[in-house]
Write a protein that holds these residues in place. Structure first.
Motif, PDB file in Angstrom:
ATOM      1  N   UNK A  11     -84.191 -37.090  28.999  1.00  0.00           N
ATOM      2  CA  UNK A  11     -84.080 -37.749  30.274  1.00  0.00           C
ATOM      3  C   UNK A  11     -82.696 -37.718  30.897  1.00  0.00           C
ATOM      4  N   UNK A  12     -81.707 -37.289  30.172  1.00  0.00           N
ATOM      5  CA  UNK A  12     -80.348 -37.200  30.714  1.00  0.00           C
ATOM      6  C   UNK A  12     -79.872 -35.772  30.611  1.00  0.00           C
ATOM      7  N   UNK A  13     -79.284 -35.257  31.665  1.00  0.00           N
ATOM      8  CA  UNK A  13     -78.754 -33.899  31.575  1.00  0.00           C
ATOM      9  C   UNK A  13     -77.580 -33.879  30.606  1.00  0.00           C
ATOM     10  N   UNK A  31     -77.162 -27.700  34.423  1.00  0.00           N
ATOM     11  CA  UNK A  31     -76.986 -29.120  34.739  1.00  0.00           C
ATOM     12  C   UNK A  31     -77.592 -29.458  36.104  1.00  0.00           C
ATOM     13  N   UNK A  32     -77.434 -28.564  37.065  1.00  0.00           N
ATOM     14  CA  UNK A  32     -78.003 -28.785  38.390  1.00  0.00           C
ATOM     15  C   UNK A  32     -79.523 -28.877  38.300  1.00  0.00           C
ATOM     16  N   UNK A  33     -80.128 -27.994  37.538  1.00  0.00           N
ATOM     17  CA  UNK A  33     -81.575 -28.005  37.375  1.00  0.00           C
ATOM     18  C   UNK A  33     -82.038 -29.273  36.652  1.00  0.00           C
ATOM     19  N   UNK A  34     -81.303 -29.712  35.643  1.00  0.00           N
ATOM     20  CA  UNK A  34     -81.656 -30.945  34.924  1.00  0.00           C
ATOM     21  C   UNK A  34     -81.577 -32.149  35.861  1.00  0.00           C
ATOM     22  N   UNK A  35     -80.545 -32.208  36.688  1.00  0.00           N
ATOM     23  CA  UNK A  35     -80.434 -33.299  37.653  1.00  0.00           C
ATOM     24  C   UNK A  35     -81.581 -33.256  38.654  1.00  0.00           C
ATOM     25  N   UNK A  36     -81.930 -32.067  39.103  1.00  0.00           N
ATOM     26  CA  UNK A  36     -83.036 -31.902  40.044  1.00  0.00           C
ATOM     27  C   UNK A  36     -84.340 -32.395  39.436  1.00  0.00           C
ATOM     28  N   UNK A  37     -84.582 -32.020  38.196  1.00  0.00           N
ATOM     29  CA  UNK A  37     -85.803 -32.485  37.518  1.00  0.00           C
ATOM     30  C   UNK A  37     -85.849 -34.002  37.455  1.00  0.00           C
ATOM     31  N   UNK A  51     -79.134 -40.418  39.490  1.00  0.00           N
ATOM     32  CA  UNK A  51     -78.197 -40.889  40.529  1.00  0.00           C
ATOM     33  C   UNK A  51     -76.892 -41.362  39.907  1.00  0.00           C
ATOM     34  N   UNK A  52     -76.988 -42.080  38.809  1.00  0.00           N
ATOM     35  CA  UNK A  52     -75.783 -42.535  38.114  1.00  0.00           C
ATOM     36  C   UNK A  52     -74.958 -41.349  37.622  1.00  0.00           C
ATOM     37  N   UNK A  53     -75.641 -40.341  37.099  1.00  0.00           N
ATOM     38  CA  UNK A  53     -74.950 -39.143  36.614  1.00  0.00           C
ATOM     39  C   UNK A  53     -74.250 -38.432  37.765  1.00  0.00           C
ATOM     40  N   UNK A  54     -74.929 -38.320  38.889  1.00  0.00           N
ATOM     41  CA  UNK A  54     -74.328 -37.678  40.063  1.00  0.00           C
ATOM     42  C   UNK A  54     -73.060 -38.434  40.463  1.00  0.00           C
ATOM     43  N   UNK A  55     -73.141 -39.740  40.497  1.00  0.00           N
ATOM     44  CA  UNK A  55     -71.963 -40.545  40.852  1.00  0.00           C
ATOM     45  C   UNK A  55     -70.833 -40.350  39.849  1.00  0.00           C
ATOM     46  N   UNK A  56     -71.182 -40.270  38.564  1.00  0.00           N
ATOM     47  CA  UNK A  56     -70.171 -40.063  37.525  1.00  0.00           C
ATOM     48  C   UNK A  56     -69.532 -38.683  37.608  1.00  0.00           C
ATOM     49  N   UNK A  57     -70.309 -37.690  37.991  1.00  0.00           N
ATOM     50  CA  UNK A  57     -69.837 -36.304  37.999  1.00  0.00           C
ATOM     51  C   UNK A  57     -69.367 -35.832  39.373  1.00  0.00           C
TER      52      UNK A  57
END
Length: 134
Positions: A11-13, A31-37, A51-57
């Motif tokens: 569940x986490x990239x 990583x982009x594909x994992x976030x998209x999924x 969303x949290x991962x996007x904010x962190x990265x």
């Protein structure tokens, strides 16, 4: 996120290595594909984690990645039924916007998001994006 053995939790990239980020401003297609999924998952928890991962990265994305994620987040926000996820999607969009990579056309879907469908506490995220881009 990696566990103690270095394996990726479901569940986490996977986290990009510091060396990879330092070498180039890109998280890469995997990583982009994992976030998209995860952004398109039926699970509200998976969407919120993405969303949290996007904010962190946010400082790790290149222009293409930031624009792709912004487009997905804006579309997801318009369709989002979970108020907590909507807050996370708008917050992640706000974070991406500070990169300078996001264009108005990437988040144009937000124009279809009825302001009254956004919780009062979260409307400032939407107002910021609308004022900044439209």
């Amino acid at each position: 996120m990696n566990n103690a053995e270095g394996n990726v939790r479901p569940g986490r990239p996977p986290q990009p290595s510091r060396e990879r980020i330092a070498a180039s401003r890109s998280v890469g297609d995997e990583h982009l594909l994992a976030l998209t999924r995860n952004l398109t998952s039926e699970s509200a928890q998976a969407r919120e984690r993405a969303c949290e991962t996007i904010s962190d990265w946010v400082r790790s994305f290149d222009r293409r990645e930031a624009r792709t994620l912004a487009t997905l987040l804006a579309s997801a926000a318009v369709l989002e039924q979970d108020a907590t996820c909507l807050e996370s999607e708008l917050n992640a969009l706000g974070e991406l916007s500070v990169t300078g990579f996001v264009e108005a056309e990437d988040i144009a879907a937000l124009r279809r998001l009825p302001r009254e469908s956004v919780r009062a506490a979260d409307v400032e995220h939407l107002d910021y994006l609308i004022e900044e881009y439209f």
